[in-house]
Write a protein that holds these residues in place. Sequence first.
Motif, mmCIF file in Angstrom:
data_model
loop_
_atom_site.group_PDB
_atom_site.id
_atom_site.type_symbol
_atom_site.label_atom_id
_atom_site.label_comp_id
_atom_site.label_asym_id
_atom_site.label_seq_id
_atom_site.Cartn_x
_atom_site.Cartn_y
_atom_site.Cartn_z
ATOM 1 N N SER A 2 26.359 -2.516 -13.780
ATOM 2 C CA SER A 2 26.444 -3.224 -12.649
ATOM 3 C C SER A 2 24.696 -2.980 -12.128
ATOM 4 C CB SER A 2 26.823 -2.790 -11.260
ATOM 5 O OG SER A 2 26.736 -1.894 -10.814
ATOM 6 N N SER A 3 23.842 -4.428 -11.188
ATOM 7 C CA SER A 3 22.551 -3.933 -10.643
ATOM 8 C C SER A 3 22.976 -4.103 -9.141
ATOM 9 C CB SER A 3 21.906 -4.623 -10.770
ATOM 10 O OG SER A 3 21.099 -5.247 -9.945
ATOM 11 N N ARG A 6 18.566 -5.672 -4.007
ATOM 12 C CA ARG A 6 18.885 -6.357 -3.620
ATOM 13 C C ARG A 6 17.315 -7.209 -3.226
ATOM 14 N NH1 ARG A 6 24.091 -6.756 -5.894
ATOM 15 N NH2 ARG A 6 25.714 -6.001 -4.390
ATOM 16 N N GLN A 21 20.167 -9.893 -7.408
ATOM 17 C CA GLN A 21 20.228 -9.067 -8.241
ATOM 18 C C GLN A 21 19.323 -9.088 -8.980
ATOM 19 O OE1 GLN A 21 24.288 -8.741 -8.885
ATOM 20 N NE2 GLN A 21 25.326 -8.680 -6.863
ATOM 21 N N LYS A 22 18.650 -9.290 -9.960
ATOM 22 C CA LYS A 22 17.871 -8.994 -11.337
ATOM 23 C C LYS A 22 16.391 -9.620 -10.880
ATOM 24 C CE LYS A 22 20.795 -10.482 -14.608
ATOM 25 N NZ LYS A 22 21.431 -10.191 -15.710
ATOM 26 N N THR A 23 15.095 -8.987 -11.464
ATOM 27 C CA THR A 23 13.529 -9.870 -10.553
ATOM 28 C C THR A 23 13.542 -10.953 -11.607
ATOM 29 O OG1 THR A 23 13.055 -8.019 -12.553
ATOM 30 C CG2 THR A 23 13.159 -6.927 -10.334
ATOM 31 N N THR A 25 15.478 -13.482 -11.946
ATOM 32 C CA THR A 25 16.368 -14.481 -11.056
ATOM 33 C C THR A 25 14.919 -15.711 -10.580
ATOM 34 O OG1 THR A 25 18.215 -13.373 -11.296
ATOM 35 C CG2 THR A 25 18.068 -15.534 -10.112
#
Length: 135
Positions: A2-3, A6, A21-23, A25
């Motif tokens: 899991s990441s 935020r 949660q991802k760069t 997105t």
Amino acid sequence: MSSNIRIRKICEHCNEIFVAQKTVTKFCSLECARRNYKLRQKNKKVEDSNVETKDKMLQSALGSQVIYVPIQLPPQEPSELVDIKALSAITRISQRTLFRLIKNDNEFPRLRIGRSLFFHRQTVMNYIITKFGNK
């Protein structure tokens, strides 16, 4: 895995601020992603239609006019024998088309030396002019 990161981002479709949660997105939700995809597809269709219409208008403006472009021959080489690559540059006919002409027409002037295929420049030019004319 899991990441735990935020990141505050802005949705590319609705311009709302959201936490990712991802760069990578880009959208705040699946619904925004779907709507943006549909919008991009619609814009692409409109653009393709505009290009097609522009091409048709150009063709209709030219009508039955045929534009002739003068052929500029490359500078003469001392040797009158040329290979298929040079012949395609001289005649402005693709190599594949020349091979088809050679295969289908037994009268096509050619000279085979070993496994190599050569052509006499002037003989081929005369042959093409007499066979196909200067259209």
